[in-house]
Design a protein around this motif. Structure first.
Motif, PDB file in Angstrom:
ATOM      1  N   ASN A   1       7.688   8.902   5.349  1.00  0.00           N
ATOM      2  CA  ASN A   1       6.745   9.426   6.347  1.00  0.00           C
ATOM      3  C   ASN A   1       5.419   8.671   6.300  1.00  0.00           C
ATOM      4  OD1 ASN A   1       6.125  10.372   3.828  1.00  0.00           O
ATOM      5  ND2 ASN A   1       5.493  12.402   4.500  1.00  0.00           N
ATOM      6  N   LYS A   2       5.496   7.366   6.281  1.00  0.00           N
ATOM      7  CA  LYS A   2       4.270   6.571   6.297  1.00  0.00           C
ATOM      8  C   LYS A   2       3.513   6.810   7.603  1.00  0.00           C
ATOM      9  CE  LYS A   2       6.642   2.714   3.913  1.00  0.00           C
ATOM     10  NZ  LYS A   2       8.038   3.135   4.104  1.00  0.00           N
ATOM     11  N   THR A   3       2.202   6.890   7.506  1.00  0.00           N
ATOM     12  CA  THR A   3       1.399   6.996   8.720  1.00  0.00           C
ATOM     13  C   THR A   3       1.054   5.595   9.211  1.00  0.00           C
ATOM     14  OG1 THR A   3      -0.711   7.031   7.545  1.00  0.00           O
ATOM     15  CG2 THR A   3       0.423   9.155   7.869  1.00  0.00           C
ATOM     16  N   ALA A   4       0.681   5.517  10.469  1.00  0.00           N
ATOM     17  CA  ALA A   4       0.325   4.214  11.042  1.00  0.00           C
ATOM     18  C   ALA A   4      -0.863   3.603  10.309  1.00  0.00           C
ATOM     19  CB  ALA A   4       0.034   4.367  12.529  1.00  0.00           C
ATOM     20  N   SER A   5      -1.840   4.446   9.960  1.00  0.00           N
ATOM     21  CA  SER A   5      -3.021   3.914   9.262  1.00  0.00           C
ATOM     22  C   SER A   5      -2.656   3.423   7.866  1.00  0.00           C
ATOM     23  CB  SER A   5      -4.103   4.991   9.179  1.00  0.00           C
ATOM     24  OG  SER A   5      -3.650   6.114   8.437  1.00  0.00           O
ATOM     25  N   GLN A   6      -1.753   4.141   7.176  1.00  0.00           N
ATOM     26  CA  GLN A   6      -1.321   3.689   5.851  1.00  0.00           C
ATOM     27  C   GLN A   6      -0.595   2.354   5.938  1.00  0.00           C
ATOM     28  OE1 GLN A   6       0.977   7.076   4.588  1.00  0.00           O
ATOM     29  NE2 GLN A   6      -0.685   7.922   3.349  1.00  0.00           N
ATOM     30  N   ILE A   7       0.256   2.205   6.938  1.00  0.00           N
ATOM     31  CA  ILE A   7       0.974   0.942   7.113  1.00  0.00           C
ATOM     32  C   ILE A   7      -0.008  -0.198   7.353  1.00  0.00           C
ATOM     33  CG2 ILE A   7       2.575  -0.316   8.613  1.00  0.00           C
ATOM     34  CD1 ILE A   7       4.093   2.291   9.003  1.00  0.00           C
ATOM     35  N   ARG A   8      -1.013   0.062   8.200  1.00  0.00           N
ATOM     36  CA  ARG A   8      -2.013  -0.982   8.472  1.00  0.00           C
ATOM     37  C   ARG A   8      -2.788  -1.340   7.215  1.00  0.00           C
ATOM     38  NH1 ARG A   8      -2.763   2.041  13.289  1.00  0.00           N
ATOM     39  NH2 ARG A   8      -4.515   3.136  12.322  1.00  0.00           N
ATOM     40  N   ASP A   9      -3.187  -0.327   6.432  1.00  0.00           N
ATOM     41  CA  ASP A   9      -3.960  -0.593   5.214  1.00  0.00           C
ATOM     42  C   ASP A   9      -3.139  -1.363   4.188  1.00  0.00           C
ATOM     43  OD1 ASP A   9      -6.040   0.759   6.374  1.00  0.00           O
ATOM     44  OD2 ASP A   9      -5.711   2.634   5.277  1.00  0.00           O
ATOM     45  N   VAL A  10      -1.905  -0.921   3.981  1.00  0.00           N
ATOM     46  CA  VAL A  10      -1.051  -1.596   3.003  1.00  0.00           C
ATOM     47  C   VAL A  10      -0.760  -3.017   3.446  1.00  0.00           C
ATOM     48  CG1 VAL A  10       1.268  -1.642   2.010  1.00  0.00           C
ATOM     49  CG2 VAL A  10      -0.026   0.490   2.045  1.00  0.00           C
ATOM     50  N   ASP A  11      -0.491  -3.208   4.734  1.00  0.00           N
ATOM     51  CA  ASP A  11      -0.206  -4.557   5.223  1.00  0.00           C
ATOM     52  C   ASP A  11      -1.410  -5.478   5.060  1.00  0.00           C
ATOM     53  OD1 ASP A  11       2.305  -3.754   5.841  1.00  0.00           O
ATOM     54  OD2 ASP A  11       2.062  -3.767   8.016  1.00  0.00           O
ATOM     55  N   ALA A  12      -2.616  -4.930   5.275  1.00  0.00           N
ATOM     56  CA  ALA A  12      -3.820  -5.752   5.080  1.00  0.00           C
ATOM     57  C   ALA A  12      -3.956  -6.166   3.619  1.00  0.00           C
ATOM     58  CB  ALA A  12      -5.054  -4.974   5.542  1.00  0.00           C
ATOM     59  N   CYS A  13      -3.705  -5.213   2.708  1.00  0.00           N
ATOM     60  CA  CYS A  13      -3.754  -5.542   1.281  1.00  0.00           C
ATOM     61  C   CYS A  13      -2.678  -6.562   0.920  1.00  0.00           C
ATOM     62  CB  CYS A  13      -3.565  -4.284   0.435  1.00  0.00           C
ATOM     63  SG  CYS A  13      -4.878  -3.044   0.623  1.00  0.00           S
ATOM     64  N   LEU A  14      -1.489  -6.376   1.492  1.00  0.00           N
ATOM     65  CA  LEU A  14      -0.393  -7.275   1.178  1.00  0.00           C
ATOM     66  C   LEU A  14      -0.678  -8.685   1.697  1.00  0.00           C
ATOM     67  CD1 LEU A  14       2.338  -7.135  -0.236  1.00  0.00           C
ATOM     68  CD2 LEU A  14       3.402  -6.744   1.993  1.00  0.00           C
ATOM     69  N   GLU A  15      -1.290  -8.784   2.852  1.00  0.00           N
ATOM     70  CA  GLU A  15      -1.635 -10.110   3.384  1.00  0.00           C
ATOM     71  C   GLU A  15      -2.613 -10.828   2.457  1.00  0.00           C
ATOM     72  OE1 GLU A  15      -2.606 -10.753   7.394  1.00  0.00           O
ATOM     73  OE2 GLU A  15      -1.144  -9.343   8.183  1.00  0.00           O
ATOM     74  N   ARG A  16      -3.579 -10.098   1.915  1.00  0.00           N
ATOM     75  CA  ARG A  16      -4.516 -10.720   0.967  1.00  0.00           C
ATOM     76  C   ARG A  16      -3.779 -11.174  -0.287  1.00  0.00           C
ATOM     77  NH1 ARG A  16      -7.829  -6.395   2.813  1.00  0.00           N
ATOM     78  NH2 ARG A  16      -7.272  -5.129   0.993  1.00  0.00           N
ATOM     79  N   PHE A  17      -2.826 -10.359  -0.751  1.00  0.00           N
ATOM     80  CA  PHE A  17      -2.052 -10.724  -1.929  1.00  0.00           C
ATOM     81  C   PHE A  17      -1.186 -11.952  -1.650  1.00  0.00           C
ATOM     82  CE2 PHE A  17       1.926 -10.522  -4.301  1.00  0.00           C
ATOM     83  CZ  PHE A  17       1.473 -10.441  -5.608  1.00  0.00           C
ATOM     84  N   LEU A  18      -0.550 -11.984  -0.483  1.00  0.00           N
ATOM     85  CA  LEU A  18       0.354 -13.084  -0.156  1.00  0.00           C
ATOM     86  C   LEU A  18      -0.396 -14.396   0.048  1.00  0.00           C
ATOM     87  CD1 LEU A  18       2.837 -11.274   2.262  1.00  0.00           C
ATOM     88  CD2 LEU A  18       3.226 -11.945  -0.109  1.00  0.00           C
ATOM     89  N   ALA A  19      -1.659 -14.301   0.439  1.00  0.00           N
ATOM     90  CA  ALA A  19      -2.457 -15.521   0.588  1.00  0.00           C
ATOM     91  C   ALA A  19      -2.609 -16.229  -0.752  1.00  0.00           C
ATOM     92  CB  ALA A  19      -3.827 -15.179   1.168  1.00  0.00           C
ATOM     93  N   GLU A  20      -2.560 -15.456  -1.841  1.00  0.00           N
ATOM     94  CA  GLU A  20      -2.666 -16.030  -3.182  1.00  0.00           C
ATOM     95  C   GLU A  20      -1.301 -16.248  -3.829  1.00  0.00           C
ATOM     96  OE1 GLU A  20      -5.078 -13.324  -5.321  1.00  0.00           O
ATOM     97  OE2 GLU A  20      -6.826 -13.529  -3.992  1.00  0.00           O
TER      98      GLU A  20
END
Length: 726
Positions: free
Chosen positions: A189-208
């Motif tokens: 039951n992920k919320t849209a805002s949680q998905i956006r927040d996690v994806d933003a964090c994941l993008e920063r992680f994947l950049a490294e």
């Protein structure tokens, strides 16, 4: 679910506590060698060498010198905890709660929670972990512990809080105890805002961490689920361009779903089967199976579990979608597209339990029954049920109940309730093919009936099943192959002549043959109609067949099934199927078989005024010394009473028909004659007519007995027909 066990989960967490204590100590200024800090550092070195007893002795000495050396106090509590002394560990953690530093108190609260985790009452444990986060919001151990508790005990935290804690942990470190995989696969039951927040964090992680391609695919999937298929497709294509060697079925599968959302059904289908081929190469069927699983029943699920190689798994899924396809001769598998359209709507609010977890006992999808029914049958206002057709489970009487996996169900179940793999399955009230059997080679029939699946899950007003359909088997003059004829008709009216074709597939739905079939204009008492006669030659084996008639406006009549023709036995007298036919009248153009004009009647229904033409072929007649072949034929037509639910075996399958009662004949026709065949060794065509005008109306059995006058071999064959008063 994540099962929390001391030896599996918490020893690594305690090591993290030790590292935290060491980091706090090292931040202090240099101290004399005989100080508590020096002893603490020496204990860390001993612990790194595997000497936990020596490390514990040094920590005792350090705390004797300085009872408020908080890192040493935490480290001793951790060692006591992992050595099986939780009471002593709790005493150390409790003393550390008086530390002035918030980070020390956070680790201490976390340790207190670990000690009490085995208690029956877990609410105080949750409170300890929450206090750990109040003192240090970025305590990864406390975040993970709360998320794990929430996944295992939803009534304690609630799914929303569990998702919140795990999302925070992913943003801290997605690799921490596989936090991101747990978030992706187990939080539904992920919320849209949680998905956006996690994806933003994941993008920063994947950049490294540029090698984490699989997670980048996950980011594209989240973009797709958020309702942006074009953007997801663009990012996915860019990713594939930068990583051309990355091979995973997740990529073409997600690409296909993007195409489907963009209304490009053809490219969706191509991408789906590309994903299936890729899974066959990589062995990764997790998402493909999980997304198809709502349509698979207990039997189908057990069969999947029994498969031992990737080739079989690929063919399982390919066969599933081929069987569910309303029109296997069409370019698009509409049922496959409809299923993924329903999944798209479902995933806007829910998640399937997807890869990364072991398949639990069926049903593996953690979905409420109402949502599962939506995936299987569509919106409630679109679900169509076959009224009046019920199935009573064998061995029980009407009105009783039976239990399946702990849930009570009544016996009377609408036909469409039964889905892939259930046994037995029904096409309609006249035909049944069992699905709980195994073939002679030990393989399992994925399902003998496709029509049940079609009717249950997805209907189109343009696709119909012919009410009049029959199959006749003849023996090839060559002796090895069977000649099958399919008679399809009884529903089409009007001036437009339909187009007919037949296709033959192997057991894995690979196309073997496809060609056009002849269509005949029929004039009968009920009015004008069209009859398609499909002809196929096949060697002994197993085949799927599909017969289709279609009009220009898109209306189609489709019949299909499984055939298993066997080889003709040498030295044995054999009789082909019996074909009942009307006498052709002008302007009918009759179908010819062996030069004999026929109008086959797949419905087997005749009026009393109609002359019935009977056609069959005899194989295996022996020649006398002069080369002559002859036989004696006995024909017995007998009126029968009806007894339902008996199953008779024919050479193309198991068919449920009316059961004849030998004592109930009221009128009959008996014929006897001797025939002389042309010299040679091939099949002999036998033709005669029946005049039913003197018979009573009702159901009749036609029995034909052939005796070879040379070899004295005999053989019998029977069929049934209905006689009306018209």
């Amino acid at each position: 679910m994540i099962t929390i066990k001391y030896k599996v989960v918490f020893i690594p967490l305690c090591l993290i506590l030790l590292l935290s204590a060491a980091r706090l100590s090292m931040a202090q200024a240099p101290v004399p060698a005989d100080s508590a800090a020096a002893l603490f550092r020496l204990s860390n070195a001993r612990l790194a060498e595997g000497d936990s007893s020596g490390a514990l002795e040094l920590l005792d000495l350090a705390l004797d010198l300085d009872g408020n050396h908080w890192p040493a106090l935490l480290a001793r509590g951790n060692l006591r905890f992992v050595s099986g002394k939780p009471e002593q560990a709790l005493a150390d953690y409790t003393r550390a709660l008086a530390a002035p530093e918030a980070e020390i108190r956070s680790v201490a609260y976390y340790g207190c929670g670990l000690v009490h985790l085995h208690d029956k009452n877990l609410r105080p444990v949750v409170e300890q972990f929450r206090l750990a986060l109040e003192n240090s919001p970025d305590n990864p151990g406390a975040l993970y512990a709360l998320a794990a508790l929430g996944l295992q005990h939803e009534n304690i935290l609630g799914s929303k809080s569990t998702a919140k804690y795990l999302a925070r942990l992913v943003c801290l470190n997605p690799l921490y105890r596989d936090a991101y995989r747990t978030w992706r696969d187990q939080i539904q039951n992920k919320t849209a805002s949680q998905i956006r927040d996690v994806d933003a964090c994941l993008e920063r992680f994947l950049a490294e961490h540029p090698d984490s391609t699989a997670w980048k695919v996950d980011l594209c999937r989240d973009i797709f689920i958020s309702g942006k298929p074009a953007l997801a497709l663009a990012k996915l294509d860019s990713l594939c361009s930068s990583k051309p060697d990355y091979l995973s079925p997740e990529v073409p599968l997600l690409r296909g779903r993007c195409y489907l959302a963009l209304k490009d059904t053809a490219r969706f289908q191509d991408s789906y089967f590309e994903a299936l081929e890729t899974a066959g190469r990589t062995g990764d069927f997790r998402r493909l199976f999980r997304e198809a699983e709502p349509l698979i029943s207990n039997n189908g699920y057990s069969h999947w579990e029994s498969l031992r190689d990737d080739r079989s798994r690929k063919f399982f899924l390919k066969s599933l979608w081929s069987q569910l396809d309303l029109d296997p001769l069409g370019k698009i598998n509409l049922r496959l597209a409809e299923h993924y359209n329903r999944l798209d709507k479902f995933e806007q609010k829910f998640r399937l339990q997807l890869p990364g977890t072991a398949y639990p006992e069926y049903p593996a999808n953690v979905i409420e029954r109402e949502n599962l029914d939506y995936i299987r049958r569509g919106p409630k206002n679109e679900q169509k049920w076959l009224e009046g057709q019920e199935y009573i489970r064998p061995g029980l009487r009407n009105g009783e109940e039976w239990t399946e996996k702990g849930s009570r169900k009544t016996l009377s179940i609408p036909l469409r309730y039964w889905y892939f793999g259930e046994s037995p399955s029904f096409i309609n009230s006249d035909i049944m093919i069992r699905t709980d059997q195994r073939y002679a080679d030990g393989s399992f029939p994925l399902d003998e009936l496709m029509q049940t699946l079609q009717l249950q899950y997805f209907d189109l007003e343009s696709i119909h099943q012919s009410p009049d359909f029959n199959i006749a088997r003849f023996y090839s003059p060559e002796g090895g192959a069977a000649e099958m004829e399919f008679y399809q008709g009884g529903v089409l009216r009007g001036e437009e002549k339909p187009v007919a074709e037949i296709a033959l597939f192997d057991p894995n739905w690979n196309l073997l043959e496809r060609h056009a079939s002849a269509v005949y204009d029929i004039h009968n008492p009920e009015g004008r109609s069209w009859l398609a006669v499909h002809q196929v030659k096949m060697k002994p084996g197993r085949y799927w067949f599909v017969a289709r008639m279609s009009l220009r406006d898109g209306q189609k009549w489709i019949d299909r099934g499984l055939l298993q023709p066997s080889a003709r036995q040498k030295g044995k007298l054999e009789i082909s199927s019996i074909v009942l036919s009307s006498l052709p009248e002008e302007p009918d153009v009759a179908y010819l078989r062996n030069g004999e004009p026929l109008l086959p009647r797949p419905s087997s229904r005749f009026g009393r005024h109609e002359i019935i033409k009977v056609y069959l072929e005899i194989c295996g007649l022996q020649s006398d010394s002069t080369g002559q072949r002859s036989y004696t034929e006995s024909v017995d037509v007998t009126r029968i009473e009806e007894e339902e639910n008996e199953t008779h075996t024919f050479d193309w399958g198991l068919v449920r028909m009316k059961n004849p009662s030998e004592e109930s004949a009221t009128t009959s026709i008996k014929l006897n004659f001797t025939r002389y065949a042309e010299p040679g060794g091939g099949p002999v065509a036998e033709v005669f007519t029946l005049d039913p005008s003197k018979l009573s109306t009702g159901n009749y059995r036609l029995n034909i007995r052939i005796e070879d006058n040379t070899g004295r071999l005999t053989e019998e064959k029977k069929t049934f027909f209905n006689l009306t008063g018209r």
